[in-house]
Design an enzyme around this catalytic site. Structure first.
Site, mmCIF file in Angstrom:
data_model
loop_
_atom_site.group_PDB
_atom_site.id
_atom_site.type_symbol
_atom_site.label_atom_id
_atom_site.label_comp_id
_atom_site.label_asym_id
_atom_site.label_seq_id
_atom_site.Cartn_x
_atom_site.Cartn_y
_atom_site.Cartn_z
ATOM 1 N N ARG A 1 0.830 -1.213 0.000
ATOM 2 C CA ARG A 1 0.000 0.000 0.000
ATOM 3 C C ARG A 1 0.867 1.267 0.000
ATOM 4 N NH1 ARG A 1 -3.845 2.137 4.634
ATOM 5 N NH2 ARG A 1 -5.640 2.978 3.509
ATOM 6 N N THR B 1 -7.535 7.497 -0.562
ATOM 7 C CA THR B 1 -7.597 6.079 -0.888
ATOM 8 C C THR B 1 -8.308 5.417 0.297
ATOM 9 O OG1 THR B 1 -6.367 4.174 -1.704
ATOM 10 C CG2 THR B 1 -5.303 5.434 0.055
ATOM 11 N N SER B 2 -9.161 4.445 0.005
ATOM 12 C CA SER B 2 -10.029 3.871 1.036
ATOM 13 C C SER B 2 -9.255 3.146 2.132
ATOM 14 C CB SER B 2 -10.996 2.879 0.399
ATOM 15 O OG SER B 2 -11.816 3.529 -0.530
ATOM 16 N N ALA B 3 -9.908 3.000 3.280
ATOM 17 C CA ALA B 3 -9.338 2.237 4.387
ATOM 18 C C ALA B 3 -9.213 0.767 3.985
ATOM 19 C CB ALA B 3 -10.244 2.362 5.606
#
Ligand code: SAH
Length: 211
Positions: free
Chosen positions: A28, A54-56
């Site tokens: 990530r 950016t999403s969890a």
């Protein structure tokens, strides 16, 4: 990352080994701007510039699990952002992924991130407005929309093949929307609310206009 993954497994958010494996495989940090890289292991949305996030990690897991994403699936993502999520889908499906991003700089950023990891041949980043122009295909198994809209665009459902799944945040409120899963079965659709979420809005000039 390992600890977050273990926690998400305990919570039942990560249910399948393919999802766990994909999350472990994709770094990530490599998809984040340098100044926030140190937060890559945190299960929270992370800013990627241009007012986008950016999403969890739990959200990425949920999108993959709820759509039952699996090997062989053809995926279209709307909202490329960093390119991280598209890379995770591709590790699960072992296929190319098509992903659309409206902000030219983010499309470039995602392409750069994917190239660094040698994933640019599998993930096609398209710089376009997905409220206006979509791929000329209607055979996607899964469509994942990572920006919210007031309603579910029927144009997106039309891009699914029979038994295809669409997941997207739906709602008018900035800080709370419903994550909706749609399964296309023949001419009908099955709809299910998964949970409440907070995504950035889908913007654009098309019918699916938001703000
Ligand atoms: N999936 C991303 C995070 C997405 S954030 C990741 O892996 O990092 C949502 C993204 O949707 C933002 O980058 C935003 O610019 C994009 N977006 C918003 N409206 C859009 C539109 N009409 N067409 C394509 N992308 C759009």
């Amino acid at each position: 990352m390992e600890r977050v993954i273990e926690e998400l497994k305990e919570l039942g958010i990560i249910r399948r080994e393919v999802v766990e494996k994909a999350l472990k495989e994709v770094p990530r940090a490599e998809f984040l701007p340098e100044e926030v890289r140190q937060y890559a292991h945190l299960d929270t949305p992370i800013p990627i510039g241009y007012d986008q996030t950016t999403s969890a990690i739990h959200m990425v897991s949920m999108l993959c699990e709820e759509t039952e994403l699996e090997e062989g699936d053809e995926v279209l993502e709307i909202g490329t952002g960093s390119g991280y999520m598209a890379c995770v889908y591709s590790k699960i499906t072992k296929k190319e992924v098509f992903t659309i991003e409206i902000i030219p700089e983010l499309a470039k950023f995602a392409k750069k991130n994917l190239r660094k990891l040698g994933m640019d041949a599998f993930i096609h980043v398209i710089n376009a407005d997905a409220t206006f122009s979509l791929p000329f295909r209607n055979d996607f198994d899964v469509i994942i929309v990572t920006a919210c809209s007031k309603d579910i665009p029927k144009e997106y459902i039309e891009k699914l093949k029979d038994r295809g799944r669409l997941i997207m945040p739906v709602g008018a409120y900035k800080f709370s929307q419903d994550l909706i899963l749609i399964k296309k079965i023949g001419k009908k659709q099955e709809m299910k609310k998964i949970t409440e979420v907070a995504f950035v809005p889908l913007r654009g000039i098309g019918r699916i206009y938001n703000d």
